[in-house]
Design a protein around this motif. Structure first.
Motif, PDB file in Angstrom:
ATOM      1  N   GLY A  29      39.749 -31.277  10.802  1.00 11.88           N
ATOM      2  CA  GLY A  29      39.397 -30.232  11.750  1.00 11.88           C
ATOM      3  C   GLY A  29      40.603 -29.648  12.452  1.00 11.88           C
ATOM      4  O   GLY A  29      40.994 -28.504  12.208  1.00 11.88           O
ATOM      5  N   VAL A  30      41.223 -30.447  13.303  1.00 13.82           N
ATOM      6  CA  VAL A  30      42.322 -29.962  14.138  1.00 13.82           C
ATOM      7  C   VAL A  30      43.538 -29.571  13.301  1.00 13.82           C
ATOM      8  O   VAL A  30      44.117 -28.496  13.488  1.00 13.82           O
ATOM      9  N   GLN A  31      43.919 -30.415  12.364  1.00 13.59           N
ATOM     10  CA  GLN A  31      45.097 -30.122  11.536  1.00 13.59           C
ATOM     11  C   GLN A  31      44.912 -28.827  10.746  1.00 13.59           C
ATOM     12  O   GLN A  31      45.814 -27.982  10.723  1.00 13.59           O
ATOM     13  N   ASN A  32      43.752 -28.654  10.123  1.00 10.83           N
ATOM     14  CA  ASN A  32      43.507 -27.430   9.348  1.00 10.83           C
ATOM     15  C   ASN A  32      43.511 -26.192  10.243  1.00 10.83           C
ATOM     16  O   ASN A  32      44.054 -25.155   9.869  1.00 10.83           O
ATOM     17  N   LEU A  33      42.906 -26.293  11.430  1.00 13.93           N
ATOM     18  CA  LEU A  33      42.890 -25.173  12.367  1.00 13.93           C
ATOM     19  C   LEU A  33      44.307 -24.799  12.779  1.00 13.93           C
ATOM     20  O   LEU A  33      44.692 -23.626  12.722  1.00 13.93           O
ATOM     21  N   LEU A  34      45.094 -25.781  13.189  1.00  9.43           N
ATOM     22  CA  LEU A  34      46.458 -25.500  13.643  1.00  9.43           C
ATOM     23  C   LEU A  34      47.327 -24.965  12.511  1.00  9.43           C
ATOM     24  O   LEU A  34      48.105 -24.031  12.704  1.00  9.43           O
ATOM     25  N   ARG A  35      47.192 -25.534  11.311  1.00 12.90           N
ATOM     26  CA  ARG A  35      47.967 -25.038  10.160  1.00 12.90           C
ATOM     27  C   ARG A  35      47.637 -23.578   9.861  1.00 12.90           C
ATOM     28  O   ARG A  35      48.506 -22.807   9.493  1.00 12.90           O
ATOM     29  N   HIS A  36      46.361 -23.229   9.999  1.00 16.76           N
ATOM     30  CA  HIS A  36      45.923 -21.865   9.705  1.00 16.76           C
ATOM     31  C   HIS A  36      46.571 -20.853  10.661  1.00 16.76           C
ATOM     32  O   HIS A  36      47.036 -19.797  10.237  1.00 16.76           O
ATOM     33  N   PHE A  37      46.584 -21.177  11.951  1.00 18.76           N
ATOM     34  CA  PHE A  37      47.093 -20.241  12.947  1.00 18.76           C
ATOM     35  C   PHE A  37      48.576 -20.400  13.264  1.00 18.76           C
ATOM     36  O   PHE A  37      49.203 -19.475  13.777  1.00 18.76           O
ATOM     37  N   VAL A  38      49.125 -21.586  12.978  1.00 20.53           N
ATOM     38  CA  VAL A  38      50.540 -21.855  13.290  1.00 20.53           C
ATOM     39  C   VAL A  38      51.193 -22.440  12.034  1.00 20.53           C
ATOM     40  O   VAL A  38      51.151 -23.647  11.810  1.00 20.53           O
ATOM     41  N   PRO A  39      51.801 -21.578  11.212  1.00 26.35           N
ATOM     42  CA  PRO A  39      52.371 -22.035   9.932  1.00 26.35           C
ATOM     43  C   PRO A  39      53.422 -23.142  10.084  1.00 26.35           C
ATOM     44  O   PRO A  39      53.636 -23.919   9.154  1.00 26.35           O
ATOM     45  N   GLU A  40      54.039 -23.247  11.249  1.00 27.98           N
ATOM     46  CA  GLU A  40      55.065 -24.280  11.470  1.00 27.98           C
ATOM     47  C   GLU A  40      54.467 -25.684  11.538  1.00 27.98           C
ATOM     48  O   GLU A  40      55.172 -26.672  11.381  1.00 27.98           O
ATOM     49  N   VAL A  41      53.166 -25.790  11.778  1.00 29.05           N
ATOM     50  CA  VAL A  41      52.503 -27.096  11.857  1.00 29.05           C
ATOM     51  C   VAL A  41      52.265 -27.623  10.455  1.00 29.05           C
ATOM     52  O   VAL A  41      51.645 -26.973   9.617  1.00 29.05           O
ATOM     53  N   GLN A  42      52.765 -28.834  10.203  1.00 26.11           N
ATOM     54  CA  GLN A  42      52.574 -29.473   8.907  1.00 26.11           C
ATOM     55  C   GLN A  42      51.561 -30.605   8.990  1.00 26.11           C
ATOM     56  O   GLN A  42      50.845 -30.881   8.031  1.00 26.11           O
ATOM     57  N   GLU A  43      51.525 -31.276  10.152  1.00 27.62           N
ATOM     58  CA  GLU A  43      50.691 -32.475  10.272  1.00 27.62           C
ATOM     59  C   GLU A  43      50.290 -32.678  11.727  1.00 27.62           C
ATOM     60  O   GLU A  43      50.961 -32.207  12.645  1.00 27.62           O
ATOM     61  N   VAL A  44      49.199 -33.429  11.944  1.00 28.54           N
ATOM     62  CA  VAL A  44      48.753 -33.796  13.276  1.00 28.54           C
ATOM     63  C   VAL A  44      48.600 -35.315  13.324  1.00 28.54           C
ATOM     64  O   VAL A  44      48.037 -35.901  12.411  1.00 28.54           O
ATOM     65  N   GLU A  45      49.124 -35.913  14.387  1.00 26.28           N
ATOM     66  CA  GLU A  45      49.053 -37.377  14.571  1.00 26.28           C
ATOM     67  C   GLU A  45      48.510 -37.710  15.945  1.00 26.28           C
ATOM     68  O   GLU A  45      48.800 -37.005  16.914  1.00 26.28           O
ATOM     69  N   ALA A  46      47.759 -38.799  16.035  1.00 26.54           N
ATOM     70  CA  ALA A  46      47.288 -39.295  17.333  1.00 26.54           C
ATOM     71  C   ALA A  46      48.321 -40.276  17.894  1.00 26.54           C
ATOM     72  O   ALA A  46      48.935 -41.032  17.142  1.00 26.54           O
ATOM     73  N   VAL A  47      48.525 -40.224  19.207  1.00 32.17           N
ATOM     74  CA  VAL A  47      49.407 -41.172  19.888  1.00 32.17           C
ATOM     75  C   VAL A  47      48.611 -41.892  20.962  1.00 32.17           C
ATOM     76  O   VAL A  47      47.623 -41.380  21.468  1.00 32.17           O
ATOM     77  N   ALA A  48      49.073 -43.091  21.306  1.00 33.32           N
ATOM     78  CA  ALA A  48      48.353 -43.874  22.332  1.00 33.32           C
ATOM     79  C   ALA A  48      48.771 -43.451  23.713  1.00 33.32           C
ATOM     80  O   ALA A  48      49.789 -42.921  23.969  1.00 33.32           O
TER      81      ALA A  48
END
Length: 189
Positions: free
Chosen positions: A170-189
């Protein structure tokens, strides 16, 4: 007072809707009784119930995460404590307990990435967070480095079995679509 209860995608978390504003702005998450006692009379009441692992407060909802106990036994006590709290007239958050925006503390990104980060935050605030709040949680920006967006998972999202799918599909695909610089999304504690 009628309090609605909703299931969340996280089987260890229930969402409670008291029909009143819980927090005017922002969110608050409590993961232990000591922290809750210092900052929130409502969260402190909920931690007094055996089996409560964490409490998350949103605009008009409260999510409670359990630690192995049975909802059948916990739910009446949680409903009772929420009702008692709102009838008592006590504040949800102790005055001055959550001063400032803790969410923005500790953010990291390179100086030249301010525009990218602003776009990421805008997408999170307008497209992701409202949907996640429906499930009793929250996702906040933590950082951006080398094409990777780092996000904090809160409330029902923290420890949820479907949170990885939410992030990656969900989030990764959305961000990649609108922000080409985004390659990956990671969760942090």
């Amino acid at each position: 007072m009628f309090i609605q209860t909703e299931a969340t995608p996280n089987p260890a978390t229930l969402k409670f809707l008291p029909g009143k504003v819980v927090l005017e702005t922002g969110t608050a998450e409590f993961r232990d009784e000591t922290e809750a006692r210092a900052a929130s009379p409502l969260a402190a009441r909920l931690f007094a119930i055996p089996g409560v692992k964490s409490v998350f407060l949103g605009y008009d909802f409260i999510t409670v995460t359990k630690d192995g106990a049975d909802w059948q036994h916990m739910k009446p006590a949680i409903l009772g404590n929420i009702m008692e709290h709102f009838m008592s007239g006590q504040p949800v958050i102790a005055s001055g307990a959550l001063g400032g925006s803790a969410d923005e503390e500790g953010e990291f990104f390179n100086e030249g990435d301010e525009t990218i980060v602003a776009t990421i935050k805008e997408l999170l605030d307008t497209r992701v967070r409202p949907a996640v709040a429906q499930d009793g949680g929250d996702i906040t920006f933590k950082g951006f480095r080398d094409g990777v967006v780092y996000l904090n998972m809160k409330g029902a999202c923290s420890g949820c079995p479907s949170s990885t799918a939410t992030l990656k599909h969900g989030v990764q695909n959305l961000l990649r679509h609108f922000v080409p610089e985004v390659q990956e999304v990671e969760a942090v504690a």
